[in-house]
Write a protein that holds these residues in place. Sequence first.
Motif, PDB file in Angstrom:
ATOM      1  N   ASP A  66       0.813  -1.217   0.000  1.00  0.00           N
ATOM      2  CA  ASP A  66       0.000   0.000   0.000  1.00  0.00           C
ATOM      3  C   ASP A  66       0.845   1.266   0.000  1.00  0.00           C
ATOM      4  OD1 ASP A  66      -2.294  -1.539   0.096  1.00  0.00           O
ATOM      5  OD2 ASP A  66      -2.359  -1.535   2.297  1.00  0.00           O
ATOM      6  N   GLY A  67       2.174   1.095  -0.036  1.00  0.00           N
ATOM      7  CA  GLY A  67       3.049   2.261   0.042  1.00  0.00           C
ATOM      8  C   GLY A  67       4.065   2.294  -1.069  1.00  0.00           C
ATOM      9  N   TRP A  68       5.255   2.806  -0.716  1.00  0.00           N
ATOM     10  CA  TRP A  68       6.306   3.023  -1.699  1.00  0.00           C
ATOM     11  C   TRP A  68       7.660   2.637  -1.103  1.00  0.00           C
ATOM     12  CZ3 TRP A  68       4.940   4.777  -6.532  1.00  0.00           C
ATOM     13  CH2 TRP A  68       3.650   5.316  -6.664  1.00  0.00           C
ATOM     14  N   CYS A  69       8.600   2.304  -1.997  1.00  0.00           N
ATOM     15  CA  CYS A  69       9.970   2.018  -1.601  1.00  0.00           C
ATOM     16  C   CYS A  69      10.887   2.938  -2.414  1.00  0.00           C
ATOM     17  CB  CYS A  69      10.309   0.555  -1.867  1.00  0.00           C
ATOM     18  SG  CYS A  69      12.005   0.115  -1.386  1.00  0.00           S
ATOM     19  N   LEU A  70      11.668   3.768  -1.708  1.00  0.00           N
ATOM     20  CA  LEU A  70      12.515   4.765  -2.365  1.00  0.00           C
ATOM     21  C   LEU A  70      13.983   4.364  -2.328  1.00  0.00           C
ATOM     22  CD1 LEU A  70       9.879   6.489  -1.482  1.00  0.00           C
ATOM     23  CD2 LEU A  70      11.395   8.459  -1.756  1.00  0.00           C
ATOM     24  N   ASN A  71      14.656   4.626  -3.463  1.00  0.00           N
ATOM     25  CA  ASN A  71      16.089   4.409  -3.563  1.00  0.00           C
ATOM     26  C   ASN A  71      16.724   5.547  -4.363  1.00  0.00           C
ATOM     27  OD1 ASN A  71      17.002   1.557  -2.534  1.00  0.00           O
ATOM     28  ND2 ASN A  71      15.008   1.245  -3.544  1.00  0.00           N
ATOM     29  N   GLY A  72      17.833   6.075  -3.848  1.00  0.00           N
ATOM     30  CA  GLY A  72      18.535   7.135  -4.557  1.00  0.00           C
ATOM     31  C   GLY A  72      19.317   8.011  -3.600  1.00  0.00           C
ATOM     32  N   THR A  73      20.013   8.997  -4.167  1.00  0.00           N
ATOM     33  CA  THR A  73      20.842   9.902  -3.369  1.00  0.00           C
ATOM     34  C   THR A  73      20.575  11.335  -3.787  1.00  0.00           C
ATOM     35  OG1 THR A  73      22.598   8.262  -3.101  1.00  0.00           O
ATOM     36  CG2 THR A  73      23.197  10.565  -2.760  1.00  0.00           C
ATOM     37  N   LYS A  74      20.350  12.184  -2.812  1.00  0.00           N
ATOM     38  CA  LYS A  74      20.167  13.612  -3.048  1.00  0.00           C
ATOM     39  C   LYS A  74      21.409  14.365  -2.574  1.00  0.00           C
ATOM     40  CE  LYS A  74      15.972  13.193  -4.648  1.00  0.00           C
ATOM     41  NZ  LYS A  74      15.613  13.580  -6.034  1.00  0.00           N
ATOM     42  N   LYS A 128       7.314  14.364 -16.299  1.00  0.00           N
ATOM     43  CA  LYS A 128       5.892  14.059 -16.098  1.00  0.00           C
ATOM     44  C   LYS A 128       5.652  12.888 -15.154  1.00  0.00           C
ATOM     45  CE  LYS A 128       4.450  17.199 -18.991  1.00  0.00           C
ATOM     46  NZ  LYS A 128       3.701  18.388 -18.502  1.00  0.00           N
ATOM     47  N   GLY A 129       6.695  12.110 -14.861  1.00  0.00           N
ATOM     48  CA  GLY A 129       6.506  10.933 -14.016  1.00  0.00           C
ATOM     49  C   GLY A 129       7.200  11.051 -12.679  1.00  0.00           C
ATOM     50  N   ILE A 130       7.251  12.279 -12.142  1.00  0.00           N
ATOM     51  CA  ILE A 130       7.929  12.539 -10.868  1.00  0.00           C
ATOM     52  C   ILE A 130       6.890  12.860  -9.799  1.00  0.00           C
ATOM     53  CG2 ILE A 130       9.476  14.134  -9.664  1.00  0.00           C
ATOM     54  CD1 ILE A 130      10.980  14.432 -12.343  1.00  0.00           C
ATOM     55  N   SER A 131       7.074  12.286  -8.615  1.00  0.00           N
ATOM     56  CA  SER A 131       6.166  12.539  -7.499  1.00  0.00           C
ATOM     57  C   SER A 131       6.942  13.055  -6.301  1.00  0.00           C
ATOM     58  CB  SER A 131       5.399  11.272  -7.116  1.00  0.00           C
ATOM     59  OG  SER A 131       4.602  10.814  -8.201  1.00  0.00           O
ATOM     60  N   CYS A 132       6.216  13.614  -5.340  1.00  0.00           N
ATOM     61  CA  CYS A 132       6.822  14.226  -4.158  1.00  0.00           C
ATOM     62  C   CYS A 132       6.339  13.498  -2.910  1.00  0.00           C
ATOM     63  CB  CYS A 132       6.434  15.704  -4.110  1.00  0.00           C
ATOM     64  SG  CYS A 132       7.226  16.633  -2.797  1.00  0.00           S
ATOM     65  N   ARG A 172      10.983   2.604   3.024  1.00  0.00           N
ATOM     66  CA  ARG A 172       9.568   2.291   2.810  1.00  0.00           C
ATOM     67  C   ARG A 172       8.695   3.324   3.527  1.00  0.00           C
ATOM     68  NH1 ARG A 172       9.236  -2.609   0.422  1.00  0.00           N
ATOM     69  NH2 ARG A 172      11.154  -3.855   0.504  1.00  0.00           N
ATOM     70  N   VAL A 173       7.756   3.876   2.775  1.00  0.00           N
ATOM     71  CA  VAL A 173       6.844   4.883   3.319  1.00  0.00           C
ATOM     72  C   VAL A 173       5.417   4.491   2.955  1.00  0.00           C
ATOM     73  CG1 VAL A 173       8.552   6.727   3.209  1.00  0.00           C
ATOM     74  CG2 VAL A 173       7.056   6.334   1.254  1.00  0.00           C
ATOM     75  N   PRO A 174       4.450   4.905   3.775  1.00  0.00           N
ATOM     76  CA  PRO A 174       3.055   4.581   3.471  1.00  0.00           C
ATOM     77  C   PRO A 174       2.535   5.413   2.303  1.00  0.00           C
ATOM     78  CG  PRO A 174       3.186   6.021   5.379  1.00  0.00           C
ATOM     79  CD  PRO A 174       4.602   5.648   5.034  1.00  0.00           C
ATOM     80  N   GLY A 175       1.405   5.022   1.775  1.00  0.00           N
ATOM     81  CA  GLY A 175       0.795   5.768   0.677  1.00  0.00           C
ATOM     82  C   GLY A 175       0.474   7.191   1.059  1.00  0.00           C
ATOM     83  N   SER A 176       0.223   7.425   2.344  1.00  0.00           N
ATOM     84  CA  SER A 176      -0.112   8.775   2.816  1.00  0.00           C
ATOM     85  C   SER A 176       1.083   9.725   2.742  1.00  0.00           C
ATOM     86  CB  SER A 176      -0.619   8.709   4.257  1.00  0.00           C
ATOM     87  OG  SER A 176       0.357   8.147   5.112  1.00  0.00           O
ATOM     88  N   ALA A 177       2.285   9.183   2.485  1.00  0.00           N
ATOM     89  CA  ALA A 177       3.471  10.036   2.387  1.00  0.00           C
ATOM     90  C   ALA A 177       3.511  10.821   1.084  1.00  0.00           C
ATOM     91  CB  ALA A 177       4.740   9.195   2.504  1.00  0.00           C
ATOM     92  N   LEU A 178       2.686  10.442   0.121  1.00  0.00           N
ATOM     93  CA  LEU A 178       2.641  11.156  -1.153  1.00  0.00           C
ATOM     94  C   LEU A 178       2.105  12.567  -0.933  1.00  0.00           C
ATOM     95  CD1 LEU A 178       2.919  10.912  -4.308  1.00  0.00           C
ATOM     96  CD2 LEU A 178       0.480  10.307  -4.304  1.00  0.00           C
ATOM     97  N   LEU A 179       2.842  13.556  -1.410  1.00  0.00           N
ATOM     98  CA  LEU A 179       2.425  14.959  -1.294  1.00  0.00           C
ATOM     99  C   LEU A 179       1.792  15.381  -2.605  1.00  0.00           C
ATOM    100  CD1 LEU A 179       2.425  17.649   0.316  1.00  0.00           C
ATOM    101  CD2 LEU A 179       4.664  18.115  -0.698  1.00  0.00           C
ATOM    102  N   GLY A 180       0.543  15.778  -2.561  1.00  0.00           N
ATOM    103  CA  GLY A 180      -0.148  16.158  -3.790  1.00  0.00           C
ATOM    104  C   GLY A 180      -0.563  14.937  -4.585  1.00  0.00           C
TER     105      GLY A 180
END
Length: 276
Positions: free
Chosen positions: A37-45, A71-75, A110-118
């Motif tokens: 129900d959520g997301w898994c993030l990988n990368g470096t800022k 167009k396929g970027i989320s926050c 790993r973050v829940p679906g509610s972590a999506l901004l916008g």
Amino acid sequence: MPRLCSGDYLSGSFCLTEAGAGSDPASMRTRAERSGDGWCLNGTKQWITSAEFAGIYVVWAVTDPEAPKGKGISCFLIEAGSDGIQVGPAEQKMGQRGSATNEVHFDNVRVPGSALLGRLNDGYRIAVSELAGGRIGIGSLALGIGLAAMDYATRYTTERQQFGHPIADFQGLQWMIADRATELEAARLLLMSAADRKEKGQSFTREASMAKLFASEKANQACYTALQLLGGYGYMQEYPLERLTRDVRITTLYEGTSEVQRIVIAREILKEYRQA
């Protein structure tokens, strides 16, 4: 927001830039993939302000790699301390050393679906709109540094004596002071105009870029002029010009370089003509 305002979170961090995605943030490689129900993030800022003190990270990641560029970027809003987040040591910078700047690594966070901004895949629009507002702030920062430098140097010229006179009596120095004062006042008016348009809910992208470009470039000139007015003393750490000159340099680089501001300004102007 309540945790940021109350001080429970010492700061928040804006995690957009990457090593290969600076002036072109749409080229980011950080990915967010569906995980239950959520997301898994990988990368470096990279170059993330206050990352080691942040209680919350605003993170941009590609959620649809097949979408057109940008167009396929989320926050996402991700709390500090989440499993898989590693903050690198503070960068050793030329100036603004009172502000920590760090790399932030996301390893299977790993973050829940509610972590999506916008909205999903609408993150790039959020980033661009926030950068436009941030340019007013960076321009104002530059203006303040330039004003501080010229204030110190101008007062110095009325006290420093050479050839039997205060150096403020010499016309060459007077014109340097007059030019910088005029440019900084023009920068102030550009910034106030952009801020006024933003506050009224009007379009302000072009105005913000104009203000940031002009204010940061002229503030750099002001600091170098101020250092020159002090002569050798300006180069010494005992006097504030050495620090101000280092601190102001970054204002032509972050929140979009001066070159990027010119691209934005030209694009906004030409858009009007192409639509006419």
